[in-house]
Scaffold this active site. Structure first.
Site, mmCIF file in Angstrom:
data_model
loop_
_atom_site.group_PDB
_atom_site.id
_atom_site.type_symbol
_atom_site.label_atom_id
_atom_site.label_comp_id
_atom_site.label_asym_id
_atom_site.label_seq_id
_atom_site.Cartn_x
_atom_site.Cartn_y
_atom_site.Cartn_z
ATOM 1 C CB CYS A 129 -0.929 0.006 1.213
ATOM 2 S SG CYS A 129 -2.050 1.434 1.227
ATOM 3 C CB CYS A 132 -4.645 2.939 -5.881
ATOM 4 S SG CYS A 132 -3.971 1.294 -5.573
HETATM 5 N N1 API Z 1 -6.215 -2.563 -2.376
HETATM 6 C C1 API Z 1 -4.818 -2.956 -2.480
HETATM 7 C C2 API Z 1 -4.026 -2.537 -1.221
HETATM 8 C C3 API Z 1 -3.924 -1.035 -1.075
HETATM 9 C C4 API Z 1 -3.321 -0.390 -2.260
HETATM 10 C C5 API Z 1 -3.431 1.126 -2.323
HETATM 11 N N2 API Z 1 -4.279 1.769 -1.389
HETATM 12 C C6 API Z 1 -2.060 1.754 -2.378
HETATM 13 O O1 API Z 1 -1.909 2.940 -2.008
HETATM 14 O O2 API Z 1 -1.121 1.072 -2.887
HETATM 15 C C7 API Z 1 -4.717 -4.475 -2.614
HETATM 16 O O3 API Z 1 -5.559 -5.183 -2.071
HETATM 17 O O4 API Z 1 -3.760 -4.928 -3.255
#
Ligand code: API
Length: 295
Positions: A78, A226
């Site tokens: 993340c 993200c």
């Molecule tokens: N939903 C993503 C995790 C958080 C990714 C995102 N919030 C970031 O800033 O990289 C997953 O399950 O792979």
């Protein structure tokens, strides 16, 4: 020493990606999926990810970081959340550089003088089994996947990348807001081609070495940003010769920069913002806001 009882948390965001940073230092318990679901259901603490800071497990690292999505699932990476962790720890310790261990590997991160934070997100992986994909694709720069009418697909032929977590990047020529990602996102997130589900991003090249992106996140749905998707999109853009290896990106929540270094490491740079503090029960999610954080 097991400091049971309520644990401190900070509600933060990484350019609009809603993050709870849970301070689990000195404790032997973990944030439970049940606690994540309870905190996600409360509008005051609703989040995209929880970043749980634990004591180090490996010499040479500052902390082990565990990541939970809004749906209670665990994630391997993340980027926006890691920047929030750096900002919280820098404020607490006065340090500006940290080494974290995650299930995806070791991350080095630091806060710059201007307040921006860079995270070395490690090396991207492109093998179909590393993404992972359910069937063999020799070239994951463009895989066979589409949504929409068979004779006029709306989204098709994405690039697939792992940043420790799975990503599909759909290239579009129209404004990213003209696509019904709220409708196509869940179909693609849960497509059988992705045995571990996937984060779904639509990306438009909107300038020399500039991308505009929107993401439907695995386990969190539409988010305002993200970070690992920004990394995946930048790497995929360079692999498909849409951009160079140093890319700026515009997400709904703000700006990010990604550099895919010649040593294959991907460095994500952006802001992090503190919102309020409280304490919570890592088992149930029951929480209360700190008095000085009261709105
Ligand atoms: N939903 C993503 C995790 C958080 C990714 C995102 N919030 C970031 O800033 O990289 C997953 O399950 O792979």
């Amino acid at each position: 020493m097991d400091m049971s009882g309520p644990a401190p948390f900070a509600r933060m965001n990484g350019i609009g990606n809603e993050i709870i940073v849970a301070d689990m230092r000195g404790r032997t318990d973990r944030v439970s999926p049940q606690a994540a679901l309870a905190l996600a259901a409360d509008p005051a603490t609703h989040f995209d990810q929880i970043m749980a800071i634990h004591d180090p497990r490996t010499p040479g690292t500052d902390h082990f970081i565990e990541i939970l999505n809004q749906d209670g699932s665990f994630a391997q990476a993340c980027g926006n959340g890691t920047r929030c962790v750096v900002q919280a720890l820098a404020a607490d310790t006065g340090k500006d550089a940290f080494t974290f261990e995650t299930v995806a590997g070791i991350l080095n991160a630091r806060q710059h003088e201007d307040g921006l934070i860079s995270v070395d997100m490690g090396k991207p992986r492109f093998g179909w089994q590393d993404i992972p994909l359910a069937e063999e694709f020799r070239d994951t720069r463009m895989i066979e996947l589409q949504v929409g009418p068979i004779d006029a697909p709306v989204l098709h032929s994405p690039s697939a990348v792992s940043m420790g977590n799975p990503h599909a990047i759909f290239w579009v020529d129209e404004d990213v807001w003209s696509y019904a990602l709220d409708r196509f996102g869940p179909l693609l997130e849960n497509h059988p081609l992705f045995p571990e589900r996937a984060n779904i991003t639509i990306a438009q090249v909107t300038g020399p070495d500039h991308l505009t992106i929107r993401t439907w996140e695995r386990g969190a749905g539409l988010t305002r940003a993200c970070g690992s998707a920004a990394c995946a999109a930048a790497v995929a853009a360079a692999r498909t010769r849409r951009t160079g290896r140093s890319v700026s990106l515009t997400a709904p929540g703000g700006q990010l920069h990604v550099e895919w270094r010649e040593d294959d490491h991907v460095v994500l740079t952006g802001a992090a913002e503190w919102e309020f503090a409280g304490t919570f029960d890592p088992a149930t999610g029951a929480w209360q806001r700190d008095a000085e954080s009261a709105a």
